[in-house]
Write a protein that holds these residues in place. Structure first.
Motif, PDB file in Angstrom:
ATOM      1  N   LYS A  60      61.440  66.989   2.377  1.00 33.77           N
ATOM      2  CA  LYS A  60      60.290  66.316   3.115  1.00 33.77           C
ATOM      3  C   LYS A  60      60.700  64.844   2.926  1.00 33.77           C
ATOM      4  O   LYS A  60      60.681  64.519   2.079  1.00 33.77           O
ATOM      5  N   GLU A  61      61.033  64.198   4.025  1.00 37.58           N
ATOM      6  CA  GLU A  61      61.536  62.650   4.201  1.00 37.58           C
ATOM      7  C   GLU A  61      59.985  61.955   4.867  1.00 37.58           C
ATOM      8  O   GLU A  61      59.764  62.434   5.873  1.00 37.58           O
ATOM      9  N   ARG A  62      59.647  61.297   4.147  1.00 37.13           N
ATOM     10  CA  ARG A  62      58.535  60.292   4.660  1.00 37.13           C
ATOM     11  C   ARG A  62      58.848  59.362   5.743  1.00 37.13           C
ATOM     12  O   ARG A  62      59.848  58.864   5.677  1.00 37.13           O
ATOM     13  N   PRO A  63      58.270  59.561   7.021  1.00 37.57           N
ATOM     14  CA  PRO A  63      58.396  58.557   8.056  1.00 37.57           C
ATOM     15  C   PRO A  63      57.944  57.177   7.613  1.00 37.57           C
ATOM     16  O   PRO A  63      57.269  56.625   7.095  1.00 37.57           O
TER      17      PRO A  63
ATOM     18  N   TYR B  44      61.524  64.028   8.143  1.00 34.63           N
ATOM     19  CA  TYR B  44      62.181  65.246   7.975  1.00 34.63           C
ATOM     20  C   TYR B  44      60.903  66.156   7.329  1.00 34.63           C
ATOM     21  O   TYR B  44      60.595  65.789   6.123  1.00 34.63           O
ATOM     22  N   PRO B  45      60.732  67.279   8.012  1.00 34.16           N
ATOM     23  CA  PRO B  45      61.307  67.958   9.014  1.00 34.16           C
ATOM     24  C   PRO B  45      60.980  67.360  10.243  1.00 34.16           C
ATOM     25  O   PRO B  45      60.336  66.123  10.651  1.00 34.16           O
ATOM     26  N   ARG B  46      61.483  68.066  11.432  1.00 34.78           N
ATOM     27  CA  ARG B  46      61.074  67.165  12.689  1.00 34.78           C
ATOM     28  C   ARG B  46      59.990  67.150  13.018  1.00 34.78           C
ATOM     29  O   ARG B  46      59.586  66.307  14.318  1.00 34.78           O
ATOM     30  N   ARG B  47      59.070  68.231  12.678  1.00 39.24           N
ATOM     31  CA  ARG B  47      57.656  68.358  13.321  1.00 39.24           C
ATOM     32  C   ARG B  47      56.988  66.991  12.644  1.00 39.24           C
ATOM     33  O   ARG B  47      56.648  66.564  11.835  1.00 39.24           O
ATOM     34  N   VAL B  48      56.130  66.583  13.831  1.00 33.40           N
ATOM     35  CA  VAL B  48      55.654  65.037  13.533  1.00 33.40           C
ATOM     36  C   VAL B  48      54.460  64.993  14.773  1.00 33.40           C
ATOM     37  O   VAL B  48      54.546  65.575  15.953  1.00 33.40           O
ATOM     38  N   ASN B  49      53.241  64.507  14.433  1.00 30.75           N
ATOM     39  CA  ASN B  49      52.208  63.896  15.634  1.00 30.75           C
ATOM     40  C   ASN B  49      52.240  62.654  15.453  1.00 30.75           C
ATOM     41  O   ASN B  49      51.857  61.907  14.526  1.00 30.75           O
ATOM     42  N   MET B  50      52.297  61.904  16.792  1.00 32.89           N
ATOM     43  CA  MET B  50      52.104  60.525  16.918  1.00 32.89           C
ATOM     44  C   MET B  50      51.095  60.339  17.967  1.00 32.89           C
ATOM     45  O   MET B  50      51.054  61.030  19.139  1.00 32.89           O
ATOM     46  N   THR B  51      50.199  59.326  17.706  1.00 28.42           N
ATOM     47  CA  THR B  51      49.276  58.974  18.769  1.00 28.42           C
ATOM     48  C   THR B  51      49.118  57.342  18.729  1.00 28.42           C
ATOM     49  O   THR B  51      49.106  56.759  17.685  1.00 28.42           O
TER      50      THR B  51
ATOM     51  N   PRO C 103      67.506  62.816  16.837  1.00 25.87           N
ATOM     52  CA  PRO C 103      68.210  62.840  15.590  1.00 25.87           C
ATOM     53  C   PRO C 103      68.542  61.562  15.129  1.00 25.87           C
ATOM     54  O   PRO C 103      69.108  60.747  16.145  1.00 25.87           O
ATOM     55  N   ASN C 104      68.380  61.347  13.875  1.00 26.68           N
ATOM     56  CA  ASN C 104      69.365  60.016  13.641  1.00 26.68           C
ATOM     57  C   ASN C 104      70.486  60.563  12.735  1.00 26.68           C
ATOM     58  O   ASN C 104      70.891  61.790  12.685  1.00 26.68           O
ATOM     59  N   GLY C 105      71.617  59.764  12.483  1.00 28.44           N
ATOM     60  CA  GLY C 105      72.829  59.871  12.167  1.00 28.44           C
ATOM     61  C   GLY C 105      72.751  60.521  10.562  1.00 28.44           C
ATOM     62  O   GLY C 105      73.815  61.287  10.116  1.00 28.44           O
ATOM     63  N   ASP C 106      71.560  60.430   9.770  1.00 34.75           N
ATOM     64  CA  ASP C 106      71.611  61.008   8.307  1.00 34.75           C
ATOM     65  C   ASP C 106      70.845  62.415   8.354  1.00 34.75           C
ATOM     66  O   ASP C 106      70.464  62.808   7.114  1.00 34.75           O
ATOM     67  N   GLY C 107      70.628  63.144   9.409  1.00 31.23           N
ATOM     68  CA  GLY C 107      70.070  64.484   9.328  1.00 31.23           C
ATOM     69  C   GLY C 107      68.335  64.149   9.444  1.00 31.23           C
ATOM     70  O   GLY C 107      67.538  65.218   9.191  1.00 31.23           O
ATOM     71  N   THR C 108      67.758  62.901   9.466  1.00 28.71           N
ATOM     72  CA  THR C 108      66.326  62.705   9.827  1.00 28.71           C
ATOM     73  C   THR C 108      66.218  62.379  11.306  1.00 28.71           C
ATOM     74  O   THR C 108      67.116  62.464  12.068  1.00 28.71           O
ATOM     75  N   TYR C 109      65.047  62.236  11.538  1.00 29.88           N
ATOM     76  CA  TYR C 109      64.511  62.318  13.040  1.00 29.88           C
ATOM     77  C   TYR C 109      63.783  60.993  13.226  1.00 29.88           C
ATOM     78  O   TYR C 109      63.331  60.097  12.343  1.00 29.88           O
ATOM     79  N   GLN C 110      63.696  60.487  14.763  1.00 32.03           N
ATOM     80  CA  GLN C 110      62.849  59.401  15.011  1.00 32.03           C
ATOM     81  C   GLN C 110      61.987  59.583  16.099  1.00 32.03           C
ATOM     82  O   GLN C 110      62.269  60.662  16.943  1.00 32.03           O
TER      83      GLN C 110
END
Length: 362
Positions: free
Chosen positions: A210-213, A238-245, A265-272
């Protein structure tokens, strides 16, 4: 360190990108059932017609990470785990048999659909997604969804053994229904669960991390319209699932006013993820407060970051300040000039008198 993308990586990306939106929504809902939910999904694509791609390609994913690849040219599953070189999970021979069965079944179904739609020429794509979901070590969902040229045609719930199809030819009789039930119950379901558990055990540092956004609100001027773009940005998660408002004065901004919203995807395996709102000058003067709120499995509470436009400058106050600065500057310059003039006159008065005579100076 970045890996060079191979042709199989590209094919895997094509499969994932071409999966119909309805399939992705169903697959995404599996992951959101529970924070303890994990999913193995098998994404397959069968192509009819002349292309440079294999006739059948399959990607196996654990949650959102590709772990295995298969195509009809190599006729075997190979590992896509770049963190484990050339390492495949057990029972690959059994999964190869499953792939062969999938290939034959999809070819028959594709032929039926092409004939039914009178589309016997050109390139056509038949896709399928099969997924099993473990919730707290219990099989929560197991289903199959199939689509022809991007349109969903068939659903099968492998736990209740019920089907929903738009193609009458796909409706089973009692004998075929019993056969399909036996295959899923005795072969596919145990294989899916065993494979998922083994991956989660062997690669838990990768698949269960789990990577903190990192969340922020940024604003910039749009070059053509002159409006201000307010963007809610979350990255590094990470993981990819995220909720944004995105909130405006603590009220959610309607989706129709926002742009973006695709997880990348980011280049390091995380997401944006980024969602943006275009704000007019009038709205800026109203000084609304904009808040980006993000929910993710890596944090217990929501992450909130706010931004509020600065108060517009008062033109009367600006004029008064400018006049005061000009007057003060003029006074300083006048004082400097008068001071220099007095010094010059003083030096002239202090200079001794000199007399001249016909050949002598006194």
């Amino acid at each position: 360190m970045f890996r060079r993308r191979t042709s199989r990586d590209i094919v895997s990306s094509i499969i994932i990108m071409k999966v119909p939106a309805v399939v992705l929504l169903i697959l995404g809902s599996v992951h959101l059932v529970s924070t303890e939910s994990n999913c193995l999904s098998l994404l397959s694509m069968l192509i009819s017609g002349e292309t440079q791609l294999p006739e059948l390609t399959i990607v196996v994913m654990i949650n959102d990470v590709p772990v295995e690849y298969y195509d009809s040219d190599i006729k075997k599953f190979v590992s896509r785990r770049h963190w484990r070189k050339n390492d495949t999970i057990q029972e690959t021979h059994l999964r190869n048999d499953v792939a062969l069965h999938i290939h034959n079944s999809m070819k028959k179904e594709l032929f039926i659909l092409m004939k039914k739609c009178n589309e016997t020429e050109g390139v056509h794509i038949f896709q399928g997604v099969a997924a099993c979901d473990l919730e707290n070590e219990t099989l929560g969902k197991f289903f199959v969804v199939e689509a022809f040229d991007g349109e969903e045609k068939y659903q099968y719930d492998a736990l209740t053994h019920t089907q929903n199809t738009l193609v009458p030819e796909f409706v089973w009789n009692e004998e075929k229904g019993n056969q399909r039930k036996a295959i899923f119950t005795n072969m596919y379901q145990p294989l899916c669960v065993r494979t998922l558990r083994r991956y989660l055990q062997e690669d838990k540092n990768i698949l269960l991390r789990k990577e903190r956004p990192r969340v922020r609100v940024i604003q910039k001027t749009e070059p053509h319209s002159g409006r201000t773009q307010v963007s809610c940005v979350a990255t590094g998660f990470y993981p990819r699932r995220v909720n944004m408002t995105l909130l405006r004065d603590d009220r959610p901004v309607p989706d129709r006013e926002l742009t973006g919203g695709e997880v990348l995807p980011n280049g390091d395996g995380t997401y944006q993820l980024r969602r943006s709102l275009s704000v007019s000058e009038e709205e800026l003067r109203e000084r609304h407060r904009y808040t980006c709120t993000v929910s993710h499995l890596s944090v217990d509470n929501k992450l909130d970051v706010s931004w509020e436009p600065e108060a517009p400058a008062d033109p009367v106050l600006i004029s008064a300040v400018l006049i005061a600065v000009l007057v003060l500057t003029a006074l300083i310059i006048t004082a400097i000039v008068l001071c220099r003039r007095r010094r010059h006159i003083g030096r002239q008065n202090d200079r001794p008198a000199v007399r001249y005579t016909a050949g002598q100076t006194e």
